[in-house]
Design a protein around this motif. Structure first.
Motif, mmCIF file in Angstrom:
data_model
loop_
_atom_site.group_PDB
_atom_site.id
_atom_site.type_symbol
_atom_site.label_atom_id
_atom_site.label_comp_id
_atom_site.label_asym_id
_atom_site.label_seq_id
_atom_site.Cartn_x
_atom_site.Cartn_y
_atom_site.Cartn_z
ATOM 1 N N VAL A 377 -2.365 1.763 -3.334
ATOM 2 C CA VAL A 377 -1.535 2.693 -2.559
ATOM 3 C C VAL A 377 -1.117 3.879 -3.425
ATOM 4 O O VAL A 377 -1.199 5.044 -3.000
ATOM 5 N N LYS A 378 -0.693 3.592 -4.655
ATOM 6 C CA LYS A 378 -0.244 4.662 -5.543
ATOM 7 C C LYS A 378 -1.393 5.600 -5.909
ATOM 8 O O LYS A 378 -1.194 6.817 -6.057
ATOM 9 N N ARG A 379 -2.597 5.030 -6.051
ATOM 10 C CA ARG A 379 -3.754 5.874 -6.354
ATOM 11 C C ARG A 379 -4.043 6.813 -5.188
ATOM 12 O O ARG A 379 -4.393 7.990 -5.395
ATOM 13 N N HIS A 380 -3.887 6.318 -3.961
ATOM 14 C CA HIS A 380 -4.100 7.172 -2.782
ATOM 15 C C HIS A 380 -3.104 8.328 -2.776
ATOM 16 O O HIS A 380 -3.476 9.471 -2.502
ATOM 17 N N VAL A 381 -1.854 8.027 -3.097
ATOM 18 C CA VAL A 381 -0.824 9.069 -3.115
ATOM 19 C C VAL A 381 -1.135 10.105 -4.196
ATOM 20 O O VAL A 381 -1.098 11.319 -3.947
ATOM 21 N N LYS A 382 -1.463 9.644 -5.404
ATOM 22 C CA LYS A 382 -1.731 10.557 -6.515
ATOM 23 C C LYS A 382 -2.951 11.437 -6.236
ATOM 24 O O LYS A 382 -2.960 12.622 -6.553
ATOM 25 N N PHE A 388 3.722 17.992 -3.958
ATOM 26 C CA PHE A 388 4.819 17.403 -4.744
ATOM 27 C C PHE A 388 6.165 17.480 -3.998
ATOM 28 O O PHE A 388 7.223 17.550 -4.624
ATOM 29 N N LYS A 389 6.087 17.463 -2.679
ATOM 30 C CA LYS A 389 7.292 17.492 -1.851
ATOM 31 C C LYS A 389 7.544 16.102 -1.270
ATOM 32 O O LYS A 389 6.597 15.396 -0.903
ATOM 33 N N LEU A 390 8.811 15.725 -1.186
ATOM 34 C CA LEU A 390 9.177 14.387 -0.751
ATOM 35 C C LEU A 390 8.599 14.013 0.614
ATOM 36 O O LEU A 390 8.011 12.932 0.752
ATOM 37 N N PRO A 391 8.743 14.843 1.658
ATOM 38 C CA PRO A 391 8.191 14.453 2.972
ATOM 39 C C PRO A 391 6.694 14.197 2.931
ATOM 40 O O PRO A 391 6.194 13.275 3.593
ATOM 41 N N ASP A 392 5.970 15.016 2.150
ATOM 42 C CA ASP A 392 4.512 14.843 2.072
ATOM 43 C C ASP A 392 4.153 13.557 1.331
ATOM 44 O O ASP A 392 3.204 12.849 1.697
ATOM 45 N N VAL A 393 4.897 13.245 0.281
ATOM 46 C CA VAL A 393 4.641 12.004 -0.461
ATOM 47 C C VAL A 393 4.964 10.791 0.403
ATOM 48 O O VAL A 393 4.250 9.779 0.362
ATOM 49 N N GLN A 394 6.018 10.886 1.199
ATOM 50 C CA GLN A 394 6.354 9.788 2.124
ATOM 51 C C GLN A 394 5.225 9.565 3.124
ATOM 52 O O GLN A 394 4.868 8.425 3.434
ATOM 53 N N LYS A 395 4.654 10.654 3.607
ATOM 54 C CA LYS A 395 3.533 10.548 4.548
ATOM 55 C C LYS A 395 2.329 9.900 3.883
ATOM 56 O O LYS A 395 1.668 9.034 4.471
ATOM 57 N N LEU A 396 2.050 10.312 2.637
ATOM 58 C CA LEU A 396 0.930 9.716 1.903
ATOM 59 C C LEU A 396 1.166 8.236 1.636
ATOM 60 O O LEU A 396 0.224 7.436 1.653
ATOM 61 N N LEU A 397 2.426 7.870 1.395
ATOM 62 C CA LEU A 397 2.764 6.460 1.190
ATOM 63 C C LEU A 397 2.411 5.642 2.429
ATOM 64 O O LEU A 397 1.778 4.582 2.339
ATOM 65 N N HIS A 398 2.805 6.124 3.600
ATOM 66 C CA HIS A 398 2.485 5.416 4.849
ATOM 67 C C HIS A 398 0.979 5.325 5.048
ATOM 68 O O HIS A 398 0.460 4.284 5.473
ATOM 69 N N GLU A 399 0.267 6.417 4.743
ATOM 70 C CA GLU A 399 -1.192 6.406 4.882
ATOM 71 C C GLU A 399 -1.812 5.353 3.962
ATOM 72 O O GLU A 399 -2.704 4.601 4.371
ATOM 73 N N GLY A 400 -1.334 5.323 2.716
ATOM 74 C CA GLY A 400 -1.864 4.358 1.766
ATOM 75 C C GLY A 400 -1.636 2.927 2.196
ATOM 76 O O GLY A 400 -2.526 2.077 2.063
ATOM 77 N N GLU A 402 -1.297 1.874 5.278
ATOM 78 C CA GLU A 402 -2.149 1.594 6.436
ATOM 79 C C GLU A 402 -3.603 1.356 6.036
ATOM 80 O O GLU A 402 -4.349 0.662 6.747
ATOM 81 N N LEU A 403 -4.009 1.932 4.901
ATOM 82 C CA LEU A 403 -5.388 1.747 4.431
ATOM 83 C C LEU A 403 -5.632 0.360 3.846
ATOM 84 O O LEU A 403 -6.778 -0.052 3.662
#
Length: 464
Positions: A377-382, A388-400, A402-403
């Protein structure tokens, strides 16, 4: 005075908000003692009420916070300290420098443990010199001085077995027993079809991307710092995948390099309470030994307590002292209450919901599949973090999250069962290898780590 007026005044007094303690202001000894006194008073009140009217621990913390104006985190930490030590200390107004063992993150500690195990698997003695060379030659680990590595190995529960003039690194007996007991238990539950859930917390650096990670590595830096804005995340999953509704995250406040500093027993209890009903009945919940996972229901007297306090504690438990006793006798009397006092809050909550908690041995995240899930999950986010904005990182976290499919969890399950087998075997390999080297009585014995290490010097060790 008119009854209506009295009732109006009582109603007004009931809703007047308590002045909150200013954010960041030190809570001194006097306030901390008030927290303890209020807690004891509340627990006494609870004891006189029917079971169905007892407050949950988290609700009790919230109520105390409302009544005192002190934050829930401060109250929780004060009570945790009181339960561990039986006393409270004055807050340290000076900056506390972290110890070496606190600077090294858990991933690196696990890597060091694995290196030692690899020597045993190869039937090669893991002497201090060999381990130090192996660690300092690893580009993914920090360099350690002899004394620093010595302290770290002690923290990792390693000791030394003397064979002739060599000292081989072995794990403490209690850790070996803990690991074997865990492995036997997890195999038993799995063979009986019990659903096994694994939970863990992690962090995501909001200001980090795959490019920044690669640049850090290429620059020659061995350790990536966890400092900076972070998302602290917690989740739980099984061979069926992540539990729907189990993800919880929040932004860090103090940008600590250790995400464990951001979580307390109140935060964890709230989350655990919210997901316990989402798990299958009769399930097994695996977690590590973090302090906020292991808050005990009641304090237990210590030798450092004043004698009068121990007597009061015994009397509160219904044990009256009718004759003069020395402190050690009083502590002996208290032993009958230890099984009740040392029950964990989280374990009891799980039992109430027909589930059980199984704790990993210290620094054994290699036995927790969710560790590799978090890495994915962390690799997907990175990889996808460009703003580097909080809302975008939160979205990437959810995507990761779900993957991470159930199929991925099942593959990890098979891999970790093999890891369990390796851990089960390592203790027998170590034991057999040591016995094979035993050529004369007392040729093999254990020594306590003390001072600097030298493979050919006996003066730096004490026989245990």
């Amino acid at each position: 005075m008119d009854i209506a007026i009295i009732r109006m005044e009582e109603k007004f007094n009931a809703v007047v908000p308590v002045k909150k303690n200013p954010r960041g202001k030190f809570v001194g000894c006097e306030q901390r003692q008030k927290i303890i006194n209020l807690y004891i008073s509340k627990m006494t009140e609870q004891a006189s009420l029917p079971d169905q009217r007892h407050l949950k621990y988290i609700d009790l913390i919230k109520l105390m916070s409302q009544e005192t104006g002190i934050g829930q985190r401060t109250i929780s930490m004060t009570l945790s300290e009181y339960k561990r030590r039986g006393t409270i200390t004055s807050p340290n107004r000076k900056k506390v420098r972290p110890k070496l063992t606190e600077k090294v993150n858990e991933f690196d500690k696990n890597a060091i443990r694995r290196k030692i195990h690899e020597f045993w698997h190869r039937k090669e003695f893991p002497t201090f010199e060999k381990i130090m060379t192996s660690i300092n030659d690893d580009p993914n680990l920090s360099n350690f001085s002899r004394s620093s590595l010595q302290l770290l190995l002690k923290d990792l529960n390693f000791e030394y077995t003397k064979i002739k003039r060599n000292f081989a690194l072995t794990e403490r007996g209690d850790i070996v027993c803990w690991r074997q007991k865990y492995l036997e238990s997890i195999r038993y539950y799995r063979s009986h079809g019990r659903q096994i859930y694994y939970l863990d917390e992690s962090w995501i650096n909001i200001e980090e991307s795959a490019k920044s990670v690669d640049a850090t590595i290429q620059s020659g830096q061995k350790n990536l710092s966890g400092k900076g804005k972070q998302l602290i995340v917690v989740h739980i999953g099984s061979s069926d995948g992540f539990v729907a509704g189990g993800l919880r995250y929040f932004e860090s406040k103090n940008n600590s390099s250790d995400y464990h500093d951001e979580i307390n027993d109140v935060t964890f209890y709230e989350w655990f309470s919210s997901i316990i009903s989402l798990l299958e009945d009769n399930a097994v919940i695996v977690m590590d030994t973090a302090s906020y996972h292991s808050v005990k229901k009641d304090t237990f007297p210590l030798i450092s307590w004043e004698k009068g306090k121990i007597i009061k504690w015994l009397e509160d438990k219904g044990k009256l002292i009718h004759r003069p006793m020395v402190k050690h006798q009083l502590l002996e009397e208290a032993e009958q209450f230890r099984p009740v006092c040392e029950k964990y809050v989280i374990d009891e909550l799980a039992k109430e919901n027909n589930k059980i908690v199984l704790r990993l041995p210290p620094y054994h995240s290699e036995l927790n599949p969710i560790e590799l899930v978090w890495a994915f999950v962390k690799r997907h986010v990175k990889t996808n973090n460009t703003t580097f904005k909080l809302p975008d990182v939160q979205k990437l976290l959810h995507e990761g999250v779900e993957l991470v499919t159930p199929e991925m969890w099942k593959k990890l399950y098979k891999y970790f069962i093999k890891e369990e087998d390796k851990f089960f075997e390592i203790d027998f390999i170590t034991e057999e290898f040591l016995e094979a080297e035993l050529t004369e009585p007392n040729a093999v014995h254990f020594v306590t780590i003390k001072g600097n290490i030298s493979d050919d010097s006996e003066s730096e060790f004490d026989d245990s």
